[in-house]
Design an enzyme around this catalytic site. Sequence first.
Site, PDB file in Angstrom:
ATOM      1  N   GLY A   1       0.751  -1.249   0.263  1.00 12.77           N
ATOM      2  CA  GLY A   1       0.098   0.106   0.249  1.00 12.77           C
ATOM      3  C   GLY A   1       0.665   0.908  -0.161  1.00 12.77           C
ATOM      4  N   ALA A   2       1.426   1.461  -0.815  1.00 16.71           N
ATOM      5  CA  ALA A   2       2.769   2.557  -1.448  1.00 16.71           C
ATOM      6  C   ALA A   2       2.054   4.309  -1.688  1.00 16.71           C
ATOM      7  CB  ALA A   2       3.460   2.037  -2.336  1.00 16.71           C
ATOM      8  N   GLY A   3       0.962   4.270  -1.312  1.00 21.58           N
ATOM      9  CA  GLY A   3       0.271   5.461  -0.873  1.00 21.58           C
ATOM     10  C   GLY A   3       0.997   6.638  -0.522  1.00 21.58           C
TER      11      GLY A   3
ATOM     12  N   ILE B   1       1.842   7.518   2.794  1.00 26.96           N
ATOM     13  CA  ILE B   1       2.486   7.470   4.260  1.00 26.96           C
ATOM     14  C   ILE B   1       3.617   6.171   3.581  1.00 26.96           C
ATOM     15  CG2 ILE B   1       2.506   5.893   6.270  1.00 26.96           C
ATOM     16  CD1 ILE B   1       2.354   8.847   6.152  1.00 26.96           C
TER      17      ILE B   1
ATOM     18  N   ASN C   1      -4.990   2.797  10.578  1.00 26.94           N
ATOM     19  CA  ASN C   1      -5.241   3.958  11.222  1.00 26.94           C
ATOM     20  C   ASN C   1      -6.650   2.616  11.916  1.00 26.94           C
ATOM     21  OD1 ASN C   1      -4.489   6.351  11.302  1.00 26.94           O
ATOM     22  ND2 ASN C   1      -5.649   6.576  10.148  1.00 26.94           N
TER      23      ASN C   1
ATOM     24  N   LYS D   1      -3.809   7.899  19.862  1.00 28.09           N
ATOM     25  CA  LYS D   1      -3.901   8.443  18.515  1.00 28.09           C
ATOM     26  C   LYS D   1      -5.649   7.861  18.603  1.00 28.09           C
ATOM     27  CE  LYS D   1      -3.349   8.073  13.639  1.00 28.09           C
ATOM     28  NZ  LYS D   1      -1.808   7.246  12.801  1.00 28.09           N
TER      29      LYS D   1
ATOM     30  N   ASN E   1      -9.202  10.224  16.639  1.00 27.12           N
ATOM     31  CA  ASN E   1      -9.346   9.892  15.612  1.00 27.12           C
ATOM     32  C   ASN E   1     -11.160   8.971  15.481  1.00 27.12           C
ATOM     33  OD1 ASN E   1      -7.870  10.016  13.844  1.00 27.12           O
ATOM     34  ND2 ASN E   1      -6.852   8.123  14.088  1.00 27.12           N
TER      35      ASN E   1
ATOM     36  N   ASN F   1     -13.082  12.074  13.896  1.00 27.94           N
ATOM     37  CA  ASN F   1     -13.484  11.695  12.202  1.00 27.94           C
ATOM     38  C   ASN F   1     -14.600  11.948  11.330  1.00 27.94           C
ATOM     39  OD1 ASN F   1     -10.496  10.842  10.122  1.00 27.94           O
ATOM     40  ND2 ASN F   1     -10.381  10.663  12.563  1.00 27.94           N
TER      41      ASN F   1
END
Length: 324
Positions: A7-9, A11, A102, A204, A208, A212
Amino acid sequence: MKICIYGAGAIGGYLGAALDEAGCEVSLIARGAHLETIRRDGLRLLKGEQETAHRLACTDRPQDLAPQDYVIVALKAHQIPDVAGSIAALLAPEGSVVTAANGLPWWYFFGAGGELEGTRLESVDPGGVQWETIGPERAIGCVVYPACEIAEPGVVRLIEGDRFTLGEPSGEPSSRVSALSDAMRKGGLKAPVRPRIREEIWIKLWGNLSFNPISALTLATLETICRDAGTRNVARSMMLEAQQIAERLGVRFPIDVDRRIAGAEAVGAHKTSMLQDLEHGRPMEIEALVGSVQELGLIAGIGTPSIDLVLALLRLRAKTLAVS
């Protein structure tokens, strides 16, 4: 050290560039225009005025890669069950999965001890697919703090932050976590190893799970949510319910709820990731961020009326917009 970023988006791209700087053998799993650009031109990372270029193996066929020492999963939580088999197949015999999504991780009750040891969370791992396919013993916890964006295909811009907190589910020190932390630090990242990784996960998640969904329902930024008395009170109520659950499960909170809200307000006119997903017509991380806390409330025997109300509205919003 072979490391695959699944998942090389934004981040994932940032992590890949940093680990490349550290001298690791990095490969990326990506798709679409981002994949094609990285294949052709490499990955570019923008950090302020600085730009670095990285020639990395990039594919949408994980089965073509060699066995990996680490697979860092940087997908949205709801995307992971569908690729659990591909992730497992990538791992070397002693390979580890680093969960950088997340929300509550699917392995949450592995290594936790007590009467809930081994309990599975249906909200984040429907049918126990990840637990059975990957195996919780392979998991390393990771809490992601940086903010990044894909400026254009093949180009990742770092907005702020460089910390990725790591930890074993059991809290014990291990050579695999130490080695990964060392590699990340060599690449210019902060990668502290914590014995109580669940506490970092909750700090965190605390924001969220409240900010969110409220942002997705109101279209407001963090600053606006915190300064409006009504939405601030809703967020505070959700956070207090979550704190009661977490403390029942043995988690300690190093700060109080009002200080956490003040920290969110200080971020300013920032759109949460869930609001950004909503605006772009992408599925939102509803279950990992909110549904999972509701599920833990049921497990812990603690009522969550504020969370229940906001979650019901959020699920219907997603359903009516066909982005669930």
